[in-house]
Design an enzyme around this catalytic site. Structure first.
Site, short mmCIF file in Angstrom:
data_model
loop_
_atom_site.label_atom_id
_atom_site.label_comp_id
_atom_site.label_asym_id
_atom_site.label_seq_id
_atom_site.Cartn_x
_atom_site.Cartn_y
_atom_site.Cartn_z
N GLY A 252 0.76 -1.24 0.00
CA GLY A 252 0.00 0.00 0.00
C GLY A 252 0.78 1.28 0.00
N GLU A 290 3.81 -6.78 1.94
CA GLU A 290 3.60 -7.13 0.52
C GLU A 290 3.64 -5.92 -0.38
OE1 GLU A 290 0.36 -10.76 0.85
OE2 GLU A 290 -0.37 -8.71 0.72
N PRO A 291 4.76 -5.25 -0.52
CA PRO A 291 4.78 -4.08 -1.40
C PRO A 291 4.72 -4.47 -2.87
CG PRO A 291 6.99 -4.55 -0.59
CD PRO A 291 6.06 -5.51 0.11
N GLY A 292 3.92 -3.76 -3.62
CA GLY A 292 3.88 -3.94 -5.07
C GLY A 292 4.38 -2.68 -5.74
N ARG A 293 3.49 -1.68 -5.75
CA ARG A 293 3.78 -0.42 -6.43
C ARG A 293 5.12 0.20 -6.01
NH1 ARG A 293 -0.58 2.73 -7.97
NH2 ARG A 293 -1.73 1.57 -6.37
N ARG A 328 -4.30 3.75 -15.98
CA ARG A 328 -4.49 4.38 -14.67
C ARG A 328 -5.14 5.77 -14.73
NH1 ARG A 328 -1.43 5.36 -11.30
NH2 ARG A 328 -2.56 4.48 -9.55
N TYR A 332 -8.43 5.78 -12.50
CA TYR A 332 -8.31 6.42 -11.18
C TYR A 332 -8.05 7.93 -11.28
CZ TYR A 332 -6.83 1.53 -10.77
OH TYR A 332 -6.72 0.18 -10.91
N CYS A 360 -9.80 5.59 -29.28
CA CYS A 360 -11.01 6.25 -29.75
C CYS A 360 -11.91 6.66 -28.59
CB CYS A 360 -11.77 5.32 -30.68
SG CYS A 360 -10.73 4.76 -32.02
N1 LLP Z 1 -1.40 -7.22 -1.15
C1 LLP Z 1 -2.65 -7.34 -1.57
C2 LLP Z 1 -3.51 -8.38 -0.99
C3 LLP Z 1 -3.16 -6.49 -2.55
O1 LLP Z 1 -4.41 -6.60 -2.96
C4 LLP Z 1 -2.30 -5.51 -3.13
C5 LLP Z 1 -2.77 -4.63 -4.18
C6 LLP Z 1 -0.98 -5.45 -2.67
C7 LLP Z 1 -0.56 -6.31 -1.67
C8 LLP Z 1 0.02 -4.48 -3.22
O2 LLP Z 1 -0.34 -3.18 -2.96
P1 LLP Z 1 0.61 -1.97 -3.41
O3 LLP Z 1 1.87 -2.05 -2.57
O4 LLP Z 1 0.90 -2.12 -4.86
O5 LLP Z 1 -0.19 -0.77 -3.11
N2 LLP Z 1 -4.42 -1.32 -10.23
C9 LLP Z 1 -4.34 -0.38 -9.14
C10 LLP Z 1 -3.77 -0.99 -7.88
C11 LLP Z 1 -4.54 -2.17 -7.37
C12 LLP Z 1 -3.93 -2.74 -6.12
C13 LLP Z 1 -4.48 -4.06 -5.81
N3 LLP Z 1 -3.94 -4.70 -4.69
C14 LLP Z 1 -3.51 0.83 -9.57
O6 LLP Z 1 -3.03 0.88 -10.68
O7 LLP Z 1 -3.36 1.77 -8.79
#
Ligand code: LLP
Length: 431
Positions: A252, A290-293, A328, A332, A360
């Site tokens: 997050g 659990e970092p993604g972004r 995005r 969003y 389009c």
């Molecule tokens: N863990 C779980 C269970 C999640 O659902 C997510 C993201 C993460 C970890 C990773 O979160 P982050 O660190 O990336 O914030 N498509 C959207 C983002 C959707 C996120 C979904 N879950 C966007 O482009 O902003």
């Protein structure tokens, strides 16, 4: 604007190690972005490999220092939905971090990328029987349970196989982080996880299952959080559910898409999370994040080529991609920066433009109201911070082949995902 000033304005938005060379060209991973566009074509996602590695190391180090001090074990999980491709899985597996997958497809990619199945966590609010079977057959370490149906189905699948599966229970603590509604997940009445009352029942139910071993709780309260305020109240809520060996606190942490955005650091984020568990639950736990972004977003820029410059009431700069490579802004209302690859020293100068995609739809605008220095057809235009949920959510709307992914390091560039072809567009058409 002098190169150094332009560089520092966007330094926290661009990949680590980016620079503006003597000609005013933007370099990423030691590679000239103008030359990359010429060599690989556009649109293209260009990642600085060192940036990916250094953020993974920063997370591990931040966790190590704080968890060691509080007597916790820990793991950092790559939330792979942010950037699911073999090369990314391979890179993070080599960095020694663990991984979460949101589907059977992501699981297949993670295994292909060399992740040890024992270090994979399977998520999903609507997992199918087939996905659960795939996960258990692969030997995934943990399944994160999201509903009573999930509990019953997994108990059955584990029983079929005569195994006992380690699980976590996902809880929606009733605390939402401040973010776009579509990516807020911690609130009560969410499609994700168990609400607080159901969580208590789920804990009892799972404990009564012969083939499930409850290790702990999971929460993920939202994405692109630029304030850390919601994490502690969320931990406070789940702390009322009992004392468990494992706590997965989700991802997050927000990132800077624009020069003005100043997200908390990885260290500040980890500090809040570890402190909350230590103070509200106790020490000696196994803590997962659990970092993604925040692992992958700023490591990447997208390169486009300007096709048209239309001076209407506003100036519309049309590029060769758009909502097929970056959904995005459409989903969003996300903001981005834009700069010209060979005039990167003139960031912030020039006429105000809207950078539009080639799709389009009028909403297909990648960047609103950004100053560009006399944009012309043929210019290479760069949008930074596209490394998360860009490639992941790319699509073929309007028959646009999806862009390649290019990894750059020390001046060398390699294609890790090739550009789609027109044949790819028809590859699944059977008639
Ligand atoms: N863990 C779980 C269970 C999640 O659902 C997510 C993201 C993460 C970890 C990773 O979160 P982050 O660190 O990336 O914030 N498509 C959207 C983002 C959707 C996120 C979904 N879950 C966007 O482009 O902003």
């Amino acid at each position: 604007m002098a190169a150094t000033e332009a560089q520092s304005k966007l330094a926290h938005v661009l990949p680590l190690g980016s620079r503006i060379d003597a000609r005013g060209h933007l370099e990423v991973g030691g590679c000239d972005t103008v030359a990359l566009a010429r060599e690989f074509g556009t649109p293209a996602y260009v990642y600085a490999e060192d940036d990916l590695r250094s953020r993974a190391r920063a997370y591990v180090e931040a966790m190590r220092v704080r968890c060691d001090a509080a007597g916790h074990a820990f793991d950092v999980l790559f939330a792979s939905k942010a950037f699911p491709c073999t090369a990314a899985y391979r890179l993070f597996a080599a960095e020694g971090i663990a991984c979460d997958v949101a589907s059977g497809g992501e699981l297949a990619l993670a295994l292909r990328g060399g992740f040890d199945p024992a270090r994979i966590y399977l998520h999903g609010n609507a997992k199918s029987l087939a996905e659960l079977r795939e996960a258990l057959d692969a030997g995934v370490g943990h399944v994160v349970l999201d509903s009573f149906d999930d509990v019953e189905r997994l108990e059955r699948v584990a029983a079929e196989r005569g195994t006992r599966q380690a699980v976590l229970i996902r809880v929606t603590p009733g605390v939402a982080g401040r973010t776009h509604a579509s990516i807020s997940t911690g609130q009560a009445d969410s499609k994700f996880g168990f609400g607080m009352d159901d969580a208590r029942r789920a804990i009892e139910r799972v404990r009564a299952c012969d083939h499930l071993e409850l290790q702990g709780l999971h929460m993920h309260i939202g994405s692109q959080l630029l304030s850390l305020d919601a994490y502690r109240p969320a931990v406070e809520a789940i702390a009322t559910l009992g004392d468990f060996p494992v706590y997965n606190l989700g991802g997050g942490l927000g990132i800077a898409y624009t020069a003005e955005q100043q997200p908390p650091s990885i260290e500040e984020y980890v500090d809040v999370q570890v402190r909350a568990v230590t103070e509200l639950v106790g020490s000696g736990k196994r803590l997962l994040i659990e970092p993604g972004r925040s692992l992958v977003a700023n490591a990447c820029v997208t390169l486009y080529t300007v096709q048209t410059v239309k001076r209407n009431v506003s100036t519309w700069v049309g590029v060769d991609g758009g909502m097929s490579d970056n959904l995005r802004p459409m989903l969003y209302g996300s903001l981005y920066e834009a700069l010209l690859a060979d005039r990167a020293d003139r960031v912030g100068e020039g006429e105000r433009c809207h950078v539009t995609g080639k799709h389009c739809e009028s909403g297909d605008v990648i960047v609103h109201d950004v100053p560009l220095d006399d944009p012309r057809p043929g210019d290479v235009l760069v949008t930074p911070a596209t490394g998360a949920y860009g490639h992941a959510m790319a699509n073929n709307y309007n028959g646009i082949p999806r862009p390649p992914v290019i990894f750059c390091k020390d001046g060398d560039a390699r294609v890790v995902v090739r550009r789609e072809t027109y044949d790819d567009l028809a590859a699944r058409d059977v008639d």
